[in-house]
Scaffold this motif. Structure first.
Motif, PDB file in Angstrom:
ATOM      1  N   LEU D 227      34.803  62.230  37.103  1.00 57.30           N
ATOM      2  CA  LEU D 227      34.896  61.210  36.057  1.00 57.30           C
ATOM      3  C   LEU D 227      35.608  61.776  34.838  1.00 57.30           C
ATOM      4  N   ASN D 228      35.381  63.066  34.540  1.00 52.33           N
ATOM      5  CA  ASN D 228      36.088  63.725  33.434  1.00 52.33           C
ATOM      6  C   ASN D 228      37.601  63.705  33.659  1.00 52.33           C
ATOM      7  N   ALA D 229      37.996  63.778  34.925  1.00 51.85           N
ATOM      8  CA  ALA D 229      39.422  63.853  35.254  1.00 51.85           C
ATOM      9  C   ALA D 229      40.078  62.480  35.325  1.00 51.85           C
ATOM     10  N   GLU D 230      39.310  61.445  35.111  1.00 54.37           N
ATOM     11  CA  GLU D 230      39.831  60.081  35.266  1.00 54.37           C
ATOM     12  C   GLU D 230      40.183  59.528  33.883  1.00 54.37           C
ATOM     13  N   PRO D 231      41.465  59.404  33.555  1.00 54.07           N
ATOM     14  CA  PRO D 231      41.834  59.026  32.181  1.00 54.07           C
ATOM     15  C   PRO D 231      41.427  57.614  31.780  1.00 54.07           C
ATOM     16  N   ARG D 232      41.181  56.736  32.751  1.00 58.24           N
ATOM     17  CA  ARG D 232      40.787  55.372  32.385  1.00 58.24           C
ATOM     18  C   ARG D 232      39.352  55.276  31.860  1.00 58.24           C
ATOM     19  N   ILE D 233      38.551  56.329  32.105  1.00 57.93           N
ATOM     20  CA  ILE D 233      37.132  56.241  31.760  1.00 57.93           C
ATOM     21  C   ILE D 233      36.849  56.802  30.370  1.00 57.93           C
ATOM     22  N   ILE D 234      36.219  55.968  29.524  1.00 55.54           N
ATOM     23  CA  ILE D 234      35.934  56.345  28.142  1.00 55.54           C
ATOM     24  C   ILE D 234      34.599  57.077  28.041  1.00 55.54           C
ATOM     25  N   SER D 235      33.577  56.525  28.683  1.00 60.67           N
ATOM     26  CA  SER D 235      32.259  57.141  28.635  1.00 60.67           C
ATOM     27  C   SER D 235      31.564  56.846  29.955  1.00 60.67           C
ATOM     28  N   TYR D 236      30.577  57.662  30.271  1.00 60.75           N
ATOM     29  CA  TYR D 236      29.882  57.452  31.550  1.00 60.75           C
ATOM     30  C   TYR D 236      28.506  58.081  31.512  1.00 60.75           C
ATOM     31  N   SER D 237      27.661  57.655  32.450  1.00 61.52           N
ATOM     32  CA  SER D 237      26.494  58.449  32.822  1.00 61.52           C
ATOM     33  C   SER D 237      26.468  58.520  34.329  1.00 61.52           C
ATOM     34  N   VAL D 238      26.014  59.647  34.848  1.00 62.43           N
ATOM     35  CA  VAL D 238      25.851  59.779  36.294  1.00 62.43           C
ATOM     36  C   VAL D 238      24.458  60.336  36.564  1.00 62.43           C
ATOM     37  N   GLU D 239      23.752  59.648  37.438  1.00 59.45           N
ATOM     38  CA  GLU D 239      22.397  60.035  37.825  1.00 59.45           C
ATOM     39  C   GLU D 239      22.340  60.226  39.334  1.00 59.45           C
ATOM     40  N   SER D 240      21.494  61.128  39.783  1.00 60.30           N
ATOM     41  CA  SER D 240      21.197  61.189  41.208  1.00 60.30           C
ATOM     42  C   SER D 240      19.690  61.237  41.384  1.00 60.30           C
ATOM     43  N   GLU D 241      19.199  60.382  42.258  1.00 56.77           N
ATOM     44  CA  GLU D 241      17.787  60.433  42.635  1.00 56.77           C
ATOM     45  C   GLU D 241      17.714  60.719  44.123  1.00 56.77           C
ATOM     46  N   ASN D 242      17.158  61.884  44.459  1.00 56.26           N
ATOM     47  CA  ASN D 242      17.028  62.286  45.867  1.00 56.26           C
ATOM     48  C   ASN D 242      15.602  61.995  46.335  1.00 56.26           C
ATOM     49  N   PHE D 243      15.468  61.129  47.321  1.00 53.92           N
ATOM     50  CA  PHE D 243      14.138  60.769  47.838  1.00 53.92           C
ATOM     51  C   PHE D 243      13.708  61.853  48.830  1.00 53.92           C
ATOM     52  N   GLU D 244      13.329  63.004  48.278  1.00 53.80           N
ATOM     53  CA  GLU D 244      13.078  64.239  49.022  1.00 53.80           C
ATOM     54  C   GLU D 244      12.337  64.027  50.339  1.00 53.80           C
ATOM     55  N   SER D 245      12.866  64.588  51.411  1.00 55.08           N
ATOM     56  CA  SER D 245      12.191  64.434  52.709  1.00 55.08           C
ATOM     57  C   SER D 245      11.035  65.421  52.875  1.00 55.08           C
ATOM     58  N   ILE D 246      10.926  66.416  52.011  1.00 56.18           N
ATOM     59  CA  ILE D 246       9.832  67.395  52.131  1.00 56.18           C
ATOM     60  C   ILE D 246       8.755  67.184  51.054  1.00 56.18           C
ATOM     61  N   HIS D 247       8.969  66.196  50.191  1.00 56.57           N
ATOM     62  CA  HIS D 247       7.995  65.874  49.144  1.00 56.57           C
ATOM     63  C   HIS D 247       7.765  64.372  49.131  1.00 56.57           C
ATOM     64  N   ASN D 248       6.739  63.948  48.399  1.00 56.69           N
ATOM     65  CA  ASN D 248       6.519  62.518  48.208  1.00 56.69           C
ATOM     66  C   ASN D 248       6.984  62.080  46.821  1.00 56.69           C
ATOM     67  N   HIS D 249       7.921  62.810  46.255  1.00 60.68           N
ATOM     68  CA  HIS D 249       8.500  62.412  44.973  1.00 60.68           C
ATOM     69  C   HIS D 249      10.007  62.691  45.018  1.00 60.68           C
ATOM     70  N   SER D 250      10.702  62.264  43.982  1.00 53.27           N
ATOM     71  CA  SER D 250      12.160  62.409  43.941  1.00 53.27           C
ATOM     72  C   SER D 250      12.581  63.599  43.099  1.00 53.27           C
ATOM     73  N   ALA D 251      13.723  64.183  43.448  1.00 53.65           N
ATOM     74  CA  ALA D 251      14.431  65.078  42.536  1.00 53.65           C
ATOM     75  C   ALA D 251      15.453  64.213  41.796  1.00 53.65           C
ATOM     76  N   TYR D 252      15.679  64.521  40.522  1.00 53.15           N
ATOM     77  CA  TYR D 252      16.489  63.635  39.682  1.00 53.15           C
ATOM     78  C   TYR D 252      17.336  64.464  38.726  1.00 53.15           C
ATOM     79  N   ALA D 253      18.573  64.030  38.497  1.00 54.60           N
ATOM     80  CA  ALA D 253      19.411  64.663  37.472  1.00 54.60           C
ATOM     81  C   ALA D 253      20.298  63.618  36.813  1.00 54.60           C
ATOM     82  N   LEU D 254      20.658  63.897  35.566  1.00 58.73           N
ATOM     83  CA  LEU D 254      21.442  62.959  34.751  1.00 58.73           C
ATOM     84  C   LEU D 254      22.424  63.726  33.871  1.00 58.73           C
ATOM     85  N   ILE D 255      23.673  63.270  33.878  1.00 59.61           N
ATOM     86  CA  ILE D 255      24.661  63.743  32.901  1.00 59.61           C
ATOM     87  C   ILE D 255      25.230  62.523  32.196  1.00 59.61           C
ATOM     88  N   GLN D 256      25.290  62.600  30.868  1.00 56.93           N
ATOM     89  CA  GLN D 256      25.843  61.496  30.088  1.00 56.93           C
ATOM     90  C   GLN D 256      27.020  62.015  29.272  1.00 56.93           C
TER      91      GLN D 256
END
Lengths: 262, 262, 262, 262
Positions: D227-256
């Motif tokens: 997204l940083n390399a894409e000149p058309r984009i002014i601002s963004y957020s990117v999140e990932s939620e992994n529905f962990e197969s070895i846990h009963n909760h998610s791993a999560y990360a966010l960059i804004q």
């Protein structure tokens, strides 16, 4: 035995810091401070995140759960900052975020019969910490009755009403009981609601709601006016969602007051 | 290239047949037959299952999706059996089950102003097929206003009311329009609801609801009486869930009439 | 003061009996019997219904909440029938139904490090009572890892795996601990899952899952075989929903064994 | 006939402006511009709000639905501002907000067999307008496979993997296809996912995911780098939620990345 390498601890060269990384949607039993009975036991959904500087590959997910396990003690608005600090230390991070959402029960007396029953409210503690400060926000979702002033005025009899969720999120500079926030909202509703009502109570809440019609706009304004008058509150947002009985969608309103830091 | 072995096709020795196996929670755009405009396009959640005899190790999951992809044509109550048969043939199964749930829109005129707007209803087609028969059930969830007779009678003014979901599931021996089922339910509500109401309409629905108070028990009985009088209907269940405006929980009632097969 | 008339108690002339009427989606804190620590406190969603003969106009909704309030004591599979009987008596009904769904926590030790953490399971008690009998069903939703045998066999490295929910609903003729049902299911998964895993544990569960591949069909069959071998169990259903990591939909299987009553 | 008074139009003296007031959770069928086939028909959940100055008592809820009904034409990122402007004009407001969330379908070819199937993505258009500017954000939730690098490295065989939701929200200064955003995310996943896979495809995605392990931290960083390399984009957020197969909760990360306005 050869130790298993810690891949998450390796350096990272992409030069992109991560705002929040951690665990989400984990359930944990908690004890919450309670104005009437000292504490109550309930179950919370947690989200726990820290920042990750650009030169670290990964965080240590298992440490979040360790923080949670350590906190098998009472969690209150007062003790919540300690949990944030512990997470920051354990994760060796510069900033952190915990959100904890749980049903909270209040033993209410019905307005006429005085018969007691539990009402449940969704409560969230939202904490942000960094090396300089720790800020705690508290959110309560208060279910109430809203009765439409327009419907009342234009109709010869009756007025449409419905269940509404009034959500208040506050940051305070000194301690406020959950019960205080909830009472403040309920006082501004067309009527507060109850787990258990006898017939004289039902007559009372019906007539009370009819006598206190409120648009969704009135609800958020009247709650905002109360919050404006409360010197302990630094900033707030108040939302009302009315699950309209005459439509298949909601009416919604929001007022936000973001104060400069104290 | 060596072909990749089909493990699912291997024999199984545990001697345990499986009642239902397949895919769940898959989204697919569909076209549904519509009384007023011929057809409408919407999006459905599908569950598609077949039985698996004890001596087969596994079913072929990808074939369910192939059936779905083939059905990029109109799906109606009338064409639904063909989809079940195609699944049965493609999966080489003896029995099969498809459930398809989608929002369905009806263009309604407001009661006084006549202004038009769309109302959405959750509709499900539920089909069961085996080598002897194919049975289709249709479920519609109809949002309505319910107004409490007790609250009206005991109160000097007003009456609590709320949004309710009346769900009707029917098996019919000949074609019934979704619109017929929905109209039948709406006729028995304290008031039907709309996407868009002008002030004269709001006055009308408020007074109409006040003049037609119904307990959750009345709602299911009055809809059941209508369904009993409908010769095309073989069996049904009718449920009402009232999202009480004076409580934080629902009132609920259910009547089931399971007829012997025709 | 003139007493307020009890409208719900009036006679009804429509001659349509109601199968179930009552309250739904009410939250209440409960204490549940726990194999390791005696009892645990959690929060349950309740549905509570009774039948209503054709000649009664309405039931008494407030009495359901009274039953709930009285049960501020431990609720276990053993004490659940008493709650059903109390509801039947209080509502003067002939048949009744209570469903109570709650998160249940088990303190598990990780497989290698032995580090302890809580795992949460959704549990339901479902009770039906009439003048002749009282039947209790228990449902547990057990989150596990499933690893695809086909993916493993056809791939030179790796195998897709995912979180799955295996749900077991049983009716038993004598006492079974929730922990027994959960352990039975976890023993048949590709791997059980944990709240907290250290690196040696993660290595263990990864390899264990790779060594125990299971189709959704295998999962329900292997759990069914265990339930078939358990003499205390009268009837059961076992479902598995695999939240496929290579698709945006689930794979699903169901086996039901409905025994004749004992 | 005496006209019915417009109560919402009365003056208000509480001197509290409302940030957002309108309707929420209303369903409406829409047509969305589609890179491959021109347009597709789907169903959207709408939230539509305007501000309300301190001296107005209420807004006109029915006008929001009128705006929706007028927009029975194609809605695209390009035509969305016109809908915002129409709402502003119709509601005589100074600022407005529309959020529209819908399933969007892409016809994808499986990687080896080329067999085609639909994949669904949750897409939102979020528009804010005032008298000076109109800003549109687009959010796509992309389901992918994530495979854990730690699990792969420390295990002798296999690696845990799971379904993840990578959500990207962008504000762009010129047109971007939804398909471009989705492709950008899928290129950085351990593997993209499909509605329909034949065995050779399943082998391919399994091995591809095993060869492209990604922590939740890697996922958001690698998408952020794109997204940083894409000149058309002014601002963004990117999140990932992994529905962990070895846990009963998610791993999560966010960059804004919030850019200053162009």
């Amino acid at each position: 035995m050869t130790p298993i390498e810690d891949i998450q601890g390796r350096p990272d060269t992409r030069r992109i810091a991560i705002d929040k990384v951690g665990i989400k949607d984990i359930l944990h039993p908690i004890r919450v401070k309670d104005k009437s009975s000292g504490e109550q036991r309930t179950v919370a959904h947690f989200a726990m995140y820290v920042n990750l500087p650009h030169d670290f590959k990964g965080t240590h997910m298992s440490r979040f759960v360790e923080v949670l396990n350590n906190h098998d003690r009472e969690i209150s608005i007062a003790s919540f900052p300690a949990m944030l600090q512990e997470m920051l230390a354990k994760l060796e991070a510069e900033s952190g975020y915990i959100e904890m959402r749980f049903p909270y029960f209040i033993d209410k007396a019905a307005p006429i019969s005085g018969v007691r029953s539990l009402m449940d409210y969704q409560v969230s503690f939202i904490g942000e910490i960094d090396t300089r400060s720790c800020r705690i926000k508290v959110k309560v979702v208060v279910p109430v009755t809203s009765l439409c002033p327009c419907s009342k005025e234009i109709s010869e009899r009756g007025a449409h009403n419905q269940r509404s969720h009034v959500s208040v999120t506050v940051e305070a500079k000194s301690f406020i009981w959950l019960e205080e926030l909830i009472t403040l909202v309920e006082a501004e509703a067309s009527s507060q609601i109850y787990g258990l009502l006898k017939r004289p109570d039902e007559k009372y809440v019906t007539e009370y709601a009819y006598d206190h019609p409120k648009f969704v706009e009135d609800m958020v304004r009247d709650v905002a006016a109360r919050l404006n008058a409360e010197p302990r509150i630094i900033s707030y947002s108040v939302e009302s969602e009315n699950f309209e009985s005459i439509h298949n969608h909601s009416a919604y309103a929001l007022i936000q007051r973001v104060n400069s830091p104290f």
